[in-house]
Design a protein around this motif. Structure first.
Motif, PDB file in Angstrom:
ATOM      1  N   PRO A  22       0.847  -1.199   0.000  1.00 29.82           N
ATOM      2  CA  PRO A  22       0.000   0.000   0.000  1.00 29.82           C
ATOM      3  C   PRO A  22       0.876   1.241   0.000  1.00 29.82           C
ATOM      4  CG  PRO A  22       0.145  -0.860   2.224  1.00 29.82           C
ATOM      5  CD  PRO A  22       0.960  -1.785   1.360  1.00 29.82           C
ATOM      6  N   VAL A  23       0.477   2.237  -0.756  1.00 32.01           N
ATOM      7  CA  VAL A  23       1.305   3.437  -0.901  1.00 32.01           C
ATOM      8  C   VAL A  23       0.464   4.684  -0.674  1.00 32.01           C
ATOM      9  CG1 VAL A  23       2.670   4.815  -2.499  1.00 32.01           C
ATOM     10  CG2 VAL A  23       2.816   2.319  -2.573  1.00 32.01           C
ATOM     11  N   TYR A  24       0.831   5.476   0.310  1.00 30.81           N
ATOM     12  CA  TYR A  24       0.142   6.743   0.533  1.00 30.81           C
ATOM     13  C   TYR A  24       1.190   7.820   0.765  1.00 30.81           C
ATOM     14  CZ  TYR A  24      -3.095  10.137   2.524  1.00 30.81           C
ATOM     15  OH  TYR A  24      -3.824  11.268   2.785  1.00 30.81           O
ATOM     16  N   ASP A  55      -2.955   4.532  -2.640  1.00 29.86           N
ATOM     17  CA  ASP A  55      -4.140   4.806  -1.842  1.00 29.86           C
ATOM     18  C   ASP A  55      -4.456   6.308  -1.860  1.00 29.86           C
ATOM     19  OD1 ASP A  55      -6.228   4.446  -0.098  1.00 29.86           O
ATOM     20  OD2 ASP A  55      -4.977   4.345   1.693  1.00 29.86           O
ATOM     21  N   ASN A  84      -8.192   8.302  -0.722  1.00 21.96           N
ATOM     22  CA  ASN A  84      -7.582   7.576   0.381  1.00 21.96           C
ATOM     23  C   ASN A  84      -8.613   6.701   1.102  1.00 21.96           C
ATOM     24  OD1 ASN A  84      -6.601   8.077   3.638  1.00 21.96           O
ATOM     25  ND2 ASN A  84      -5.242   7.117   2.183  1.00 21.96           N
ATOM     26  N   GLY A  86      -7.554   4.061   3.150  1.00 25.10           N
ATOM     27  CA  GLY A  86      -6.918   3.459   4.322  1.00 25.10           C
ATOM     28  C   GLY A  86      -6.060   2.261   3.938  1.00 25.10           C
ATOM     29  N   ALA A  90      -6.535  -0.657   1.006  1.00 23.98           N
ATOM     30  CA  ALA A  90      -5.599  -0.651  -0.123  1.00 23.98           C
ATOM     31  C   ALA A  90      -5.008  -2.044  -0.320  1.00 23.98           C
ATOM     32  CB  ALA A  90      -4.499   0.378   0.111  1.00 23.98           C
ATOM     33  N   ASP A 107       5.130  -2.736   3.981  1.00 25.75           N
ATOM     34  CA  ASP A 107       4.910  -1.288   3.965  1.00 25.75           C
ATOM     35  C   ASP A 107       5.864  -0.634   2.973  1.00 25.75           C
ATOM     36  OD1 ASP A 107       2.960  -1.446   5.809  1.00 25.75           O
ATOM     37  OD2 ASP A 107       4.118  -0.653   7.495  1.00 25.75           O
ATOM     38  N   ALA A 108       5.466   0.525   2.503  1.00 23.25           N
ATOM     39  CA  ALA A 108       6.268   1.203   1.482  1.00 23.25           C
ATOM     40  C   ALA A 108       7.345   2.095   2.083  1.00 23.25           C
ATOM     41  CB  ALA A 108       5.362   2.035   0.579  1.00 23.25           C
ATOM     42  N   GLN A 111      10.460   0.820   6.562  1.00 18.02           N
ATOM     43  CA  GLN A 111      10.668   0.473   7.974  1.00 18.02           C
ATOM     44  C   GLN A 111      10.873  -1.029   8.088  1.00 18.02           C
ATOM     45  OE1 GLN A 111       7.345   2.983  10.005  1.00 18.02           O
ATOM     46  NE2 GLN A 111       9.106   2.941  11.347  1.00 18.02           N
ATOM     47  N   ARG A 144       3.016   5.630  19.365  1.00 13.31           N
ATOM     48  CA  ARG A 144       2.702   4.738  18.257  1.00 13.31           C
ATOM     49  C   ARG A 144       2.727   3.288  18.738  1.00 13.31           C
ATOM     50  NH1 ARG A 144       0.852   2.317  15.755  1.00 13.31           N
ATOM     51  NH2 ARG A 144       0.729   1.779  13.563  1.00 13.31           N
ATOM     52  N   ARG A 212      11.564   5.306   9.950  1.00 14.54           N
ATOM     53  CA  ARG A 212      11.013   5.678   8.656  1.00 14.54           C
ATOM     54  C   ARG A 212      12.064   6.407   7.825  1.00 14.54           C
ATOM     55  NH1 ARG A 212       6.755   7.287   5.608  1.00 14.54           N
ATOM     56  NH2 ARG A 212       4.925   6.074   6.147  1.00 14.54           N
ATOM     57  N   GLU A 216       6.475  11.006   6.679  1.00 20.15           N
ATOM     58  CA  GLU A 216       6.147  10.770   8.078  1.00 20.15           C
ATOM     59  C   GLU A 216       5.022   9.750   8.205  1.00 20.15           C
ATOM     60  OE1 GLU A 216       3.370  14.765   8.360  1.00 20.15           O
ATOM     61  OE2 GLU A 216       5.459  14.796   9.025  1.00 20.15           O
ATOM     62  N   TYR A 219      -0.316   7.766  10.386  1.00 21.35           N
ATOM     63  CA  TYR A 219      -1.295   7.585  11.445  1.00 21.35           C
ATOM     64  C   TYR A 219      -1.166   8.676  12.498  1.00 21.35           C
ATOM     65  CZ  TYR A 219      -2.706   3.115   9.602  1.00 21.35           C
ATOM     66  OH  TYR A 219      -3.212   2.135   8.801  1.00 21.35           O
TER      67      TYR A 219
HETATM   68  N1  UDP Z   1      -0.826   3.731   4.046  1.00 19.22           N
HETATM   69  C1  UDP Z   1      -1.848   3.711   3.105  1.00 19.22           C
HETATM   70  N2  UDP Z   1      -2.999   4.419   3.355  1.00 19.22           N
HETATM   71  C2  UDP Z   1      -3.153   5.129   4.514  1.00 19.22           C
HETATM   72  C3  UDP Z   1      -2.128   5.129   5.479  1.00 19.22           C
HETATM   73  C4  UDP Z   1      -0.973   4.412   5.217  1.00 19.22           C
HETATM   74  O1  UDP Z   1      -1.728   3.068   2.071  1.00 19.22           O
HETATM   75  O2  UDP Z   1      -4.212   5.756   4.674  1.00 19.22           O
HETATM   76  C5  UDP Z   1       0.423   2.966   3.796  1.00 19.22           C
HETATM   77  C6  UDP Z   1       1.696   3.771   3.883  1.00 19.22           C
HETATM   78  O3  UDP Z   1       2.038   4.361   2.653  1.00 19.22           O
HETATM   79  C7  UDP Z   1       2.700   2.714   4.292  1.00 19.22           C
HETATM   80  C8  UDP Z   1       1.885   1.777   5.149  1.00 19.22           C
HETATM   81  O4  UDP Z   1       0.522   1.987   4.772  1.00 19.22           O
HETATM   82  O5  UDP Z   1       3.189   2.002   3.192  1.00 19.22           O
HETATM   83  C9  UDP Z   1       2.081   2.005   6.636  1.00 19.22           C
HETATM   84  O6  UDP Z   1       1.880   3.358   6.970  1.00 19.22           O
HETATM   85  P1  UDP Z   1       2.756   4.133   8.030  1.00 19.22           P
HETATM   86  O7  UDP Z   1       4.202   3.811   7.820  1.00 19.22           O
HETATM   87  O8  UDP Z   1       2.395   5.560   7.967  1.00 19.22           O
HETATM   88  O9  UDP Z   1       2.244   3.510   9.374  1.00 19.22           O
HETATM   89  P2  UDP Z   1       3.101   3.161  10.671  1.00 19.22           P
HETATM   90  O10 UDP Z   1       4.432   2.637  10.241  1.00 19.22           O
HETATM   91  O11 UDP Z   1       3.195   4.423  11.436  1.00 19.22           O
HETATM   92  O12 UDP Z   1       2.248   2.125  11.330  1.00 19.22           O
END
Ligand code: UDP
Ligand code: MG
Length: 320
Positions: A22-24, A55, A84, A86, A90, A107-108, A111, A144, A212, A216, A219
């Motif tokens: 998923p990519v946002y 997304d 978007n 979520g 996605a 994740d994109a 991390q 988080r 990351r 940023e 969430y």
């Molecule tokens: N993402 C998405 N839609 C959203 C929020 C996040 O596709 O509405 C993707 C985001 O691009 C990333 C992954 O979900 O690839 C995880 O998001 P993030 O790193 O922000 O979350 P965290 O690591 O803080 O849990």
């Protein structure tokens, strides 16, 4: 099990592995992600496809993905959603089109290490339906991590599969688990927990975790809070059972207290002091009642959301 492609479809031979990402708003990370992931998968030696689900990004992500698709014909597929929806929706948009016998999510934001994907797949091949990653030395802020702790606890109870890290989206699934998940039509769901309700053999292995790379976290505190509530009511009736239980308990205590006061009145006489103590106790119970009402509202809201049967996501464009 064979690592060779099996069928030829309109998109070419079916790959062994599908990776859904998923990519946002991840413009800073996509190029490096794709480079590292393709390198790792090429080295692993099986056929694969990478499905990026955009997304509703507002940055350059969409263009970058289109370019990656052009550069890696047949290996990189792109799904653009209209807005978007979520992270988990996605991922579902990707799940609906996977062709591999094994499906991984990632994740994109780099991390998770893309290099860990083949390790998860190897573990899956040892005879598991789902293999999750458990992030070692998680590199996120405490606010988080706190909701994650709660989520792990609740999901451990609810799905009866104890896992250290339900939040880690670096995971590998067998295709049949993904297909079972595709049958679920609910809109606000949580993929790792959903998968465990369908899988028989589940394993978890430690994976690396990095801060990351660019951009940023998507969430915010509010979004996390909403998701936590959603998850508690989405997978279990335990919260509402607890509320009923509490009600019963309080009623019994009240009854006992009434009896005590009655006896006291006969023996000692009527009481006058302690009015404010009574207030304090009252406030506690009023608060609990509000909580119970809110909880009820969560369930009702969930029902409402599902009965509307709105589409879970809308695809604008697909590059296959
Ligand atoms: N993402 C998405 N839609 C959203 C929020 C996040 O596709 O509405 C993707 C985001 O691009 C990333 C992954 O979900 O690839 C995880 O998001 P993030 O790193 O922000 O979350 P965290 O690591 O803080 O849990
Ligand atoms: Mg992240």
């Amino acid at each position: 099990m064979t690592n060779q492609p099996i069928h030829d479809g309109p998109l070419g031979p079916e790959p062994y592995l599908s990776v859904v990402i998923p990519v946002y708003n991840e413009q800073e990370n996509l190029e490096e992600l794709n480079r590292r992931l393709t390198a790792a998968l090429d080295q692993a030696g099986y056929s694969y496809e990478i499905i990026y689900v955009n997304d509703g990004s507002q940055d350059e992500s969409s263009d970058i993905l289109a370019r990656l698709h052009d550069e890696h014909q047949g290996r990189v597929r792109v799904i653009d959603l209209t807005r978007n929806f979520g992270q988990h929706m996605a991922v579902f948009a990707g799940f609906e089109v996977v062709r591999g016998q094994v499906v991984a999510t990632l994740d994109a934001d780099l991390q998770n290490y893309p290099e860990d994907v083949p390790i998860l797949v190897a573990r899956l091949e040892e005879g598991f339906d789902v293999v999750g990653g458990a992030r070692q030395n998680r590199r996120d802020s405490w606010f988080r991590r706190l909701p994650s702790k709660m989520v792990n606890l609740v999901f451990g109870l609810v799905t009866r599969v104890r896992m250290k890290d339900y939040g880690c989206m670096l995971r590998a699934y067998r295709r049949h688990v993904v297909e079972s998940m595709n049958q679920c039509v609910e809109t606000h769901t949580y993929i790792p927990a959903l998968a465990n309700t369908f899988a028989q053999r589940v394993d978890e292995i430690p994976v690396r975790h990095a801060p990351r790379q660019g951009g940023e976290s998507k969430y915010s505190l509010l979004k996390l809070l909403r998701q936590s509530f959603d998850l508690m009511t989405g997978f279990s009736f335990l919260p509402i059972h607890l509320v009923s239980l509490m009600g019963l308990l309080v009623a019994l205590l009240g009854l006992g207290f009434g009896v005590f006061l009655f006896v006291r009145r006969l023996v000692v006489g009527p009481e006058v002091e302690g009015v404010f103590t009574l207030f304090a106790i009252l406030f506690v119970f009023v608060g609990l009642q509000l909580l119970a009402l809110g909880l009820l509202g969560e369930y009702v809201g969930r029902i409402y959301r599902e009965v509307r049967r709105r589409p879970r996501y809308v695809v604008r464009r697909r590059l296959d």
